[in-house]
Each structure stands twice: as C-alpha cells, then as structure tokens.
Design a protein around this motif. Structure first.
Motif, short mmCIF file in Angstrom:
data_model
loop_
_atom_site.label_atom_id
_atom_site.label_comp_id
_atom_site.label_asym_id
_atom_site.label_seq_id
_atom_site.Cartn_x
_atom_site.Cartn_y
_atom_site.Cartn_z
N THR A 70 0.89 -1.18 0.07
CA THR A 70 0.03 -0.17 0.11
C THR A 70 0.76 1.29 -0.08
O THR A 70 0.79 1.95 0.84
N SER A 71 1.74 1.27 -0.90
CA SER A 71 2.88 2.34 -1.17
C SER A 71 3.17 2.90 -2.30
O SER A 71 2.75 2.11 -3.33
N THR A 72 3.31 4.17 -2.46
CA THR A 72 3.75 4.80 -3.79
C THR A 72 5.05 5.41 -3.50
O THR A 72 5.57 5.92 -2.59
N ILE A 73 6.12 5.10 -4.48
CA ILE A 73 7.44 5.51 -4.58
C ILE A 73 7.65 6.19 -5.77
O ILE A 73 7.22 5.78 -6.82
N GLY A 74 8.23 7.26 -5.63
CA GLY A 74 8.58 8.11 -6.76
C GLY A 74 9.89 7.53 -7.57
O GLY A 74 10.26 6.47 -7.51
N ILE A 133 6.18 7.90 -0.86
CA ILE A 133 7.68 8.52 -0.97
C ILE A 133 7.98 9.25 -2.30
O ILE A 133 7.24 9.03 -3.43
N GLY A 134 8.22 10.43 -2.21
CA GLY A 134 8.65 11.35 -3.36
C GLY A 134 9.66 10.87 -4.21
O GLY A 134 10.08 9.71 -4.28
N ASN A 135 10.09 11.91 -5.18
CA ASN A 135 11.07 11.62 -6.10
C ASN A 135 12.74 11.52 -5.37
O ASN A 135 12.89 12.45 -4.33
N ASP A 136 13.54 10.76 -6.00
CA ASP A 136 15.02 10.94 -5.51
C ASP A 136 15.16 10.79 -3.97
O ASP A 136 15.98 11.78 -3.38
N VAL A 137 14.62 9.79 -3.32
CA VAL A 137 14.58 9.68 -1.98
C VAL A 137 15.73 8.48 -1.69
O VAL A 137 15.55 7.50 -2.40
N TRP A 138 16.42 8.52 -0.54
CA TRP A 138 17.29 7.46 -0.20
C TRP A 138 16.79 6.98 1.30
O TRP A 138 16.84 7.91 2.16
N ILE A 139 16.49 5.68 1.26
CA ILE A 139 16.10 5.06 2.71
C ILE A 139 16.94 4.35 2.92
O ILE A 139 17.45 3.23 2.20
N GLY A 140 17.61 4.07 3.95
CA GLY A 140 18.61 3.05 4.69
C GLY A 140 18.16 2.00 4.94
O GLY A 140 16.83 1.77 5.18
N LYS A 147 3.15 4.22 10.23
CA LYS A 147 2.11 4.85 10.32
C LYS A 147 1.81 5.59 8.83
O LYS A 147 2.79 5.39 8.15
N ASP A 148 0.64 6.21 8.37
CA ASP A 148 0.71 6.74 7.32
C ASP A 148 1.64 7.91 7.14
O ASP A 148 1.49 8.91 8.11
N VAL A 149 2.32 8.23 6.24
CA VAL A 149 3.37 9.18 6.12
C VAL A 149 3.59 9.45 4.88
O VAL A 149 3.29 8.63 3.83
N THR A 150 3.98 10.74 4.59
CA THR A 150 4.43 11.06 3.10
C THR A 150 6.03 11.45 3.22
O THR A 150 6.43 12.39 4.41
N VAL A 151 6.84 11.13 2.33
CA VAL A 151 8.33 11.40 2.52
C VAL A 151 8.60 12.22 1.34
O VAL A 151 8.12 11.96 0.14
N GLY A 152 8.94 13.71 1.59
CA GLY A 152 9.28 14.41 0.54
C GLY A 152 10.31 14.23 -0.60
O GLY A 152 11.29 13.48 0.01
N HIS A 153 10.51 14.93 -1.52
CA HIS A 153 11.49 14.84 -2.68
C HIS A 153 12.76 15.18 -1.95
O HIS A 153 12.90 15.89 -1.09
#
Length: 198
Positions: A70-74, A133-140, A147-153
């Motif tokens: 249930t995720s969106t990844i840029g 998840i926005g564009n050009d994101v790095w997740i370790g 929780k429901d969250v948005t991660v910015g570009h």
C-alpha cells in the motif's frame, strides 16, 4: 503506468519474471507480488522483496528482503534492504486485539466467514497504513513505516529509523535515542527543482 493484475500473493515464477522484464521491471529472485502493482520502468526489485498494492516509478529500486505494501514510490529512489513500508493496523479499542473478531482471514476455515469490512479500519483507510515516497529519496536499511506518512522529494532516511510522521523535502532523518530531523541536504540545482539530470 502498466498494471499487473494479481488477485492473491504469488511467488514469481521464472516465466512471469521474464515477461515482467520485457516491461522493464527486473525481479532478482524469489519475489512475491500481489494485489495490483503499477510501475513505470525501468524498476528493480531485489531478491526476497514482497510487493503488494505498490506503485513505483522509473529508475527506483528496492533492495533484498524488503516489503512494500500500500505504498507509492517516486522515481530515482534508492531503498535499502529490510525496509518495511505499509505495516498492518491494529485497533486497541475493540473488545479484543485479535483480528479473528473483525478480519477473519487467518481463522476462516475454523470459525466460518466474518464480514471483512470493519468500519473503524475503513475510517482509517484500510487494514494497512499508506506510505508515499517522493522522487530521489534514499532510505537506509531496516527503516520501518508503521503509520501513514509522506516522505518529501530528496529526503534521506538513516538506517534503523522508525518513521511516524511526515518527512519534509530534502530533510535528513536519523535515529539514535529517538528519531530527529537534522538540517536539509545540500543538493544540486536540478534536485532542488525536481528536474531530471540531462
């Protein structure tokens, strides 16, 4: 984006993997997919990745043993191993915490079918939280999104961090005695303006 309809979770066969490769989604082995995946290739899912109700954009990858539900990844995102996006919700105000009383998929063969639509879960948006998840994101590695969250570009999220609130664009988030935001990344002009490099 092409839609790959899958009605249940399946382990991807070599034949299906080859068909998806022609659509520019590369699966590195022993992947499980289900409940409709939307993607714009090229995309790479490492070994042992589980993808359910996922939308992922071009030039993004998810490394081994991660789960994206249930995720969106840029586009242009780098997601390390053992990341969990879209974790299950549990309601603490019901008479019991057990899902067998309101979402009976684990015990249906023993107790019979129970209506799968819980109004409290519906009000929250479903039984799994949503991660954007926005564009050009790095997740370790080993990052969790309960929780429901948005991660910015352009954001960077450090290893082992548990994300429980929205992450602003170009923020650096680290964990260590509690999650904290540090100053924004120093980024090139094309990233600040959400442009793709030439």
């Amino acid at each position: 984006m092409p839609i790959v309809p899958v009605n249940k979770i399946v382990t991807v066969s070599p034949t299906l993997s080859e068909q998806l490769m022609q659509l520019h989604i590369e699966l590195e082995g022993n992947n499980s997919i289900g409940r409709n995946i939307k993607f714009r290739g090229p995309v790479n899912l490492g070994p042992e990745v589980m993808a359910l109700r996922l939308q992922i954009d071009s030039y993004s990858y998810i490394a081994r043993s991660s789960r994206a539900s249930t995720s969106t990844i840029g586009s242009y995102c780098c997601i390390a191993h053992n990341v969990e996006m879209g974790m299950g919700r549990h309601l603490f105000h019901h008479p019991s915490i057990s899902q067998s009383f309101f979402k009976n998929r684990f015990f249906m063969r023993f107790s019979g079918e129970i209506e799968d639509r819980d109004p409290d879960l519906d009000a929250l948006g479903g039984d799994v939280n949503e991660v954007r998840i926005g564009n050009d994101v790095w997740i370790g590695a080993h990052v969790k999104f309960p929780k429901d969250v948005t991660v910015g570009h352009g954001a960077v999220i450090g290893t082992g961090t548990i994300i429980t609130k929205d992450v602003p664009p170009y923020a650096v988030v680290v964990s260590g005695g509690g999650t904290r935001f540090t100053k924004n990344c120093q980024v090139p002009f094309f990233r600040r303006n959400n442009q793709r490099p030439a």
